[in-house]
Write a protein that holds these residues in place. Sequence first.
Motif, PDB file in Angstrom:
ATOM      1  N   THR A 186       0.847  -1.188   0.000  1.00 18.70           N
ATOM      2  CA  THR A 186       0.000   0.000   0.000  1.00 18.70           C
ATOM      3  C   THR A 186       0.885   1.241   0.000  1.00 18.70           C
ATOM      4  O   THR A 186       2.081   1.168   0.284  1.00 18.70           O
ATOM      5  N   ASP A 187       0.279   2.380  -0.311  1.00 17.59           N
ATOM      6  CA  ASP A 187       1.034   3.637  -0.290  1.00 17.59           C
ATOM      7  C   ASP A 187       1.540   3.949   1.117  1.00 17.59           C
ATOM      8  O   ASP A 187       2.641   4.469   1.297  1.00 17.59           O
ATOM      9  N   GLU A 188       0.728   3.620   2.113  1.00 19.96           N
ATOM     10  CA  GLU A 188       1.134   3.853   3.501  1.00 19.96           C
ATOM     11  C   GLU A 188       2.362   3.017   3.852  1.00 19.96           C
ATOM     12  O   GLU A 188       3.300   3.514   4.490  1.00 19.96           O
ATOM     13  N   ASN A 189       2.381   1.759   3.427  1.00 18.09           N
ATOM     14  CA  ASN A 189       3.541   0.903   3.689  1.00 18.09           C
ATOM     15  C   ASN A 189       4.769   1.389   2.935  1.00 18.09           C
ATOM     16  O   ASN A 189       5.889   1.297   3.423  1.00 18.09           O
ATOM     17  N   ARG A 214       5.445   4.488   2.270  1.00 20.76           N
ATOM     18  CA  ARG A 214       5.941   5.622   3.064  1.00 20.76           C
ATOM     19  C   ARG A 214       6.663   5.145   4.314  1.00 20.76           C
ATOM     20  O   ARG A 214       7.676   5.713   4.715  1.00 20.76           O
ATOM     21  N   LYS A 215       6.143   4.095   4.940  1.00 20.72           N
ATOM     22  CA  LYS A 215       6.811   3.539   6.122  1.00 20.72           C
ATOM     23  C   LYS A 215       8.208   3.041   5.777  1.00 20.72           C
ATOM     24  O   LYS A 215       9.159   3.266   6.528  1.00 20.72           O
TER      25      LYS A 215
END
Length: 151
Positions: free
Chosen positions: A27-30, A32-33
């Motif tokens: 995902t985009d969130e992952n 970024r992480k």
Amino acid sequence: MSWDLDLLGDPIPEGHGRRGRPPHIPTDENRRKVLLLMAFDKNEEQIAAALSITPPTLRKHYFRELRARLEAKVRLEAKLLASLVSEIDKGNVSAIDKMFKRLDRHDLLTGVVASKPAKTAKPPKKGKKEQAIADAAVAHEGNEWSSLVRH
């Protein structure tokens, strides 16, 4: 395609509950992480653990982010500085103070010195005996004994 979410907000992939481990969905969130953790010099095992995946799965799905390891810190710093400048534009005095501190620290790290008066070299420090002799030579100055002591 409708996705259900688990308790942590991650999408539940198709086939969940069947035999074997469900496939990882990046995902985009992952992403970024991964970039954020790389900016703080975390290794692949630590990043994989933070995402609850194995290092081979990390390399498979996030190879572009892992290739950008060297620029991750610079990208994060650029984003933080941009947000700091936007706060300065709004007139935030605390942000202005932080920017001055960042600039001073940057100048110290790069060796840039502002126009400050040149420091004079200090005379070498004397030992106890040498200092006692120097003090005795001028002890009579500025008191009533100065007229009685010969030079």
